[in-house]
Write a protein that holds these residues in place. Structure first.
Motif: not given
Length: 460
Positions: A277-287
């Motif tokens: 479900v969370n394929q992208a991990g934490v990277m979208p929040i950092i970007f």
């Protein structure tokens, strides 16, 4: 549970890995207490947390979180591993664009080592650039009439020395992470970041306790018994939800084709293709954080050079306020997280390549024709999962802001109720538990995740 922890130290190989990991973690915390020569660390600590409420300060607060408070202390590990993470992300994106890097990745271990070498070289360049610019900016910019970094040494000499020491600190942390990866247990760089975030937990707890009172009806800016119980309950609920979604998967049934050789029939097994479900991990929040912080920092930099009371000063002030909070900020934040979640998932997950691999290995999804139809089916399923994952990340990202406003908490304390810090801690902790679990099961010991505490057997 105590017996299961004891089993870790009964397995020689696992015991060695755990002890090496703990030793390297202790080593990576030493650099947090070694200050850069020439910085007045006492003054720096006294008002750095106030400065992190500004546009430029929010960016520094993000760096300081990943560095485990080293930037606040003016330490040589002040940049943390952020330059290495940035370089890794850049090369992950370039692999899909540059044919040479794509060929290297397909060469296996040799190609990956070459890409890692390029990543290290890029890390050195990014470190030198970021350290020089940050040092140059911070000891010349004033906050409340004082420079952000009070220094005893002025001029280019201090900037070059600080940049060199900060670069050396980042490369040391990168080396520690690689040693944990090779000789310890867990993902090295992720563990270095997690330890830095956890190191701030005692400070956050002490801040809460300073405002705590046993009164049921506390005064303003105080935390009473009822509010403390609510905060603890919320924290446990949020952590449980993050663990549930992080572990969440959509399992697609996959059937392997049967092959007849002589009188024997091979294949025919049925297994599952797990889609996280969370394929992208934490990277979208950092970007998303970076894109929103940078404009606010630029606006504040322009505002300092304008005359108070002028129209330009008023416009930049209003824009800076909008980009730092309010409804517009939250809407932009959610939209950016959703966009980067879809973007990052599209890079990591290629349904066409996956369907071709399934076809080559003689596997198919029951009821779906191999090839183009399978790719379309996987893309449709992943689109629905990505929407749910993006909504979850957006909620986790804005939770600290809601908690800080609703319970009148410091932003640094509210940050443990969501955002990048909580996602990193949960993700890395789960990865470590799963790796220890696999070692214990290989040696016929019961693990942590299967709910059993009985030793099923003991080898050698």
């Amino acid at each position: 549970m105590i017996e299961q922890f004891g089993n870790i130290f009964r397995i020689p190989e696992l015991r060695k890995k755990v002890l090496i990991t703990l030793g390297l973690i202790a080593l990576c915390r030493v650099g947090v207490y070694i200050p850069i020569p020439g910085i007045d660390t006492t003054v720096l600590k006294s008002y750095f947390h106030q400065f992190t409420q500004t546009g430029v300060g929010q960016l520094l607060g993000l760096v300081d979180m990943f560095a485990g408070g080293a930037l606040t202390s003016g330490a040589i590990f002040g940049l943390g591993v952020m330059p290495y993470i940035s370089a890794s992300i850049i090369f992950q994106l370039l692999v899909g664009v540059v044919p040479y890097l794509e060929r290297l990745q397909k060469e296996g271990e040799v190609g990956r080592k070459k890409i890692n070498q390029y990543t290290r070289l890029a890390t050195v360049g990014l470190c030198l650039f970021q350290a020089f610019v940050m040092t140059r900016t911070l000891y010349t910019v004033e906050f409340n009439g004082m420079p952000v970094i009070p220094v005893y040494i002025q001029g280019i000499g201090f900037q070059m020395m600080a940049a060199l020491l900060l670069t050396t600190g980042t490369m040391t942390l990168m080396w520690i992470g690689e040693q944990i990866e090779e000789h310890g247990i867990g993902s090295g760089i992720s563990i270095v970041i997690m330890v830095g975030i956890i190191d701030r937990l005692p400070w956050a707890f002490s801040q809460v306790m300073q405002s705590f009172t046993f009164s049921v009806t506390p005064a303003e800016h105080q935390i009473g018994i009822v509010k403390l119980i609510i905060l603890l309950g919320m924290f446990l609920t949020i952590v449980g939800g993050v663990v549930y979604i992080t572990q969440g998967q959509r399992r697609i049934p996959v059937q392997q084709a049967k092959h007849t050789r002589g009188r024997k029939v091979y294949g025919g097994q049925r297994h599952f293709l797990p889609l996280r479900v969370n394929q992208a991990g934490v990277m979208p929040i950092i970007f998303a954080q970076s894109l929103l912080i940078f404009p606010a920092a630029i606006m504040q930099g322009i505002q300092v050079r304008l005359e108070p009371g002028s129209l330009s000063y008023w416009i930049t002030s209003r824009l800076s306020d909008v980009l730092q909070g309010g409804v517009v900020y939250v809407i932009l934040y959610v939209l950016l997280i959703t966009f980067f979640f879809y973007f990052w998932t599209a890079i990591q997950f290629n349904p066409k390549e996956m369907s071709n691999n399934m076809k080559d290995y003689g596997s198919f999804i029951p009821g779906i024709r191999p090839g183009h139809r399978t790719a379309e089916y996987l893309e449709g399923i992943m689109g629905k999962i990505t929407l749910a994952g993006a909504a979850f990340l957006a909620l986790i990202a804005i939770l600290p802001k809601l908690v800080a406003g609703g319970f009148e908490l410091n932003r640094a304390i509210a940050g443990f109720y969501g955002g990048t810090g909580l996602l990193i801690i949960v993700g890395v902790a789960l990865d470590m538990v799963q790796r220890i679990e696999s070692h214990m099961i290989m040696r016929q010991y019961s693990g942590f995740l299967n709910g059993g505490s009985r030793i099923r057997g003991r080898m050698g």
